[in-house]
Motif scaffolding. Sequence first.
Motif, PDB file in Angstrom:
ATOM      1  N   GLN A  91      19.559   0.551  46.258  1.00 33.39           N
ATOM      2  CA  GLN A  91      19.666   1.827  45.547  1.00 33.39           C
ATOM      3  C   GLN A  91      19.983   2.963  46.510  1.00 33.39           C
ATOM      4  N   LEU A  92      19.356   2.948  47.691  1.00 28.24           N
ATOM      5  CA  LEU A  92      19.635   3.982  48.691  1.00 28.24           C
ATOM      6  C   LEU A  92      21.084   3.910  49.164  1.00 28.24           C
ATOM      7  N   LEU A  93      21.576   2.717  49.407  1.00 25.02           N
ATOM      8  CA  LEU A  93      22.963   2.565  49.849  1.00 25.02           C
ATOM      9  C   LEU A  93      23.937   3.035  48.774  1.00 25.02           C
ATOM     10  N   GLU A  94      23.639   2.749  47.527  1.00 26.41           N
ATOM     11  CA  GLU A  94      24.490   3.223  46.442  1.00 26.41           C
ATOM     12  C   GLU A  94      24.477   4.750  46.376  1.00 26.41           C
ATOM     13  N   TRP A  95      23.324   5.342  46.596  1.00 29.24           N
ATOM     14  CA  TRP A  95      23.209   6.808  46.606  1.00 29.24           C
ATOM     15  C   TRP A  95      24.015   7.409  47.757  1.00 29.24           C
ATOM     16  N   LEU A  96      23.938   6.784  48.947  1.00 29.03           N
ATOM     17  CA  LEU A  96      24.722   7.258  50.089  1.00 29.03           C
ATOM     18  C   LEU A  96      26.218   7.146  49.811  1.00 29.03           C
ATOM     19  N   ASP A  97      26.617   6.066  49.141  1.00 31.03           N
ATOM     20  CA  ASP A  97      28.026   5.905  48.778  1.00 31.03           C
ATOM     21  C   ASP A  97      28.471   7.021  47.831  1.00 31.03           C
ATOM     22  N   ASP A  98      27.629   7.325  46.855  1.00 30.23           N
ATOM     23  CA  ASP A  98      27.967   8.381  45.903  1.00 30.23           C
ATOM     24  C   ASP A  98      28.064   9.742  46.598  1.00 30.23           C
ATOM     25  N   LYS A  99      27.233   9.955  47.611  1.00 31.07           N
ATOM     26  CA  LYS A  99      27.232  11.215  48.348  1.00 31.07           C
ATOM     27  C   LYS A  99      28.300  11.251  49.443  1.00 31.07           C
ATOM     28  N   ASN A 100      28.984  10.112  49.650  1.00 29.79           N
ATOM     29  CA  ASN A 100      30.031  10.005  50.671  1.00 29.79           C
ATOM     30  C   ASN A 100      29.489  10.330  52.064  1.00 29.79           C
ATOM     31  N   ILE A 101      28.362   9.701  52.402  1.00 37.30           N
ATOM     32  CA  ILE A 101      27.716   9.875  53.700  1.00 37.30           C
ATOM     33  C   ILE A 101      27.968   8.621  54.535  1.00 37.30           C
ATOM     34  N   ALA A 102      28.410   8.787  55.774  1.00 42.43           N
ATOM     35  CA  ALA A 102      28.740   7.654  56.638  1.00 42.43           C
ATOM     36  C   ALA A 102      27.465   6.999  57.172  1.00 42.43           C
ATOM     37  N   TYR A 103      27.483   5.663  57.227  1.00 37.29           N
ATOM     38  CA  TYR A 103      26.327   4.919  57.705  1.00 37.29           C
ATOM     39  C   TYR A 103      26.763   3.562  58.252  1.00 37.29           C
ATOM     40  N   GLU A 161      11.639   9.866  50.330  1.00 36.65           N
ATOM     41  CA  GLU A 161      10.255  10.128  49.941  1.00 36.65           C
ATOM     42  C   GLU A 161      10.019   9.803  48.472  1.00 36.65           C
ATOM     43  N   GLN A 162      11.047   9.947  47.654  1.00 34.62           N
ATOM     44  CA  GLN A 162      10.917   9.711  46.224  1.00 34.62           C
ATOM     45  C   GLN A 162      11.149   8.251  45.833  1.00 34.62           C
ATOM     46  N   HIS A 163      11.905   7.505  46.668  1.00 36.05           N
ATOM     47  CA  HIS A 163      12.357   6.189  46.216  1.00 36.05           C
ATOM     48  C   HIS A 163      11.990   5.008  47.135  1.00 36.05           C
ATOM     49  N   LEU A 164      11.570   5.272  48.367  1.00 38.42           N
ATOM     50  CA  LEU A 164      11.204   4.188  49.273  1.00 38.42           C
ATOM     51  C   LEU A 164       9.690   4.148  49.426  1.00 38.42           C
TER      52      LEU A 164
END
Length: 255
Positions: A91-103, A161-164
Amino acid sequence: MNGIHNFVFDLDGTLIFEGKPLSNPIADVLIALEQSGINTYFATARPLRDTLPVLPEYFWDHTLIGCNGAMTSKQQKVTSANAFKKAQIVQLLEWLDDKNIAYLYDGHYDYAVSDKPHEFHQWVAKLGTQPSCNNTLRQQQVIKLLILEGHHFDEINTYCEQHLDTFTYYHHSGTNCFDIVTQHSNKLSALQALQLDLSKTICFGNDHNDVAMLNAAHKAVVVGDGISLSRNYTSVCRDTILEHLTSLLASKVAS
């Protein structure tokens, strides 16, 4: 050096610099220290995959602590790893993808990168391993997540903090990136899990992810001026670390 049995070394910024492999002069001293009776351990933010290319083959079968303590390996095999809960990291990775944040994130041996490109992706690939399929690897155990755009820290922290259920951060001094690993994953806890006698150990480090093990060791050596400790410690720099190790070798041989 009387009573000292173990040396624990961070790598980047402590023994190696600009990502280059361990220099031959330093490697020679470390091998000589082992031959004099010192047990050598490495504790790094790198996963096993990225640690082996910067070490001489002599050390490949040693106990290596990676991913800031979230991974331990021996004889080139991962022996233990602290993984995120699958549903939460996906879920976190999907959120980062939606936000277009490099990781970039690490499994036990493989890694995957964001669709958003970053120069660090190419740097890791040059070590010899190409990234795995992102959608496939995230279905396996994820050990460490490296965020390559540190200016997003506040919003990422709020999300985590909200999801992990469990997580902690390690910022890399002088960079715009930070690691996320499971809570209580650190170099000191990994050393304790190995039942290493820290009262007979000298630890070497240079960054915030080294502080816990440096404070717990019988003696601490800090390379550079990136951190300070609330205890007595020896301070050296990039230009004097080899001289200091050579001095320790001479002391060990003489004892």
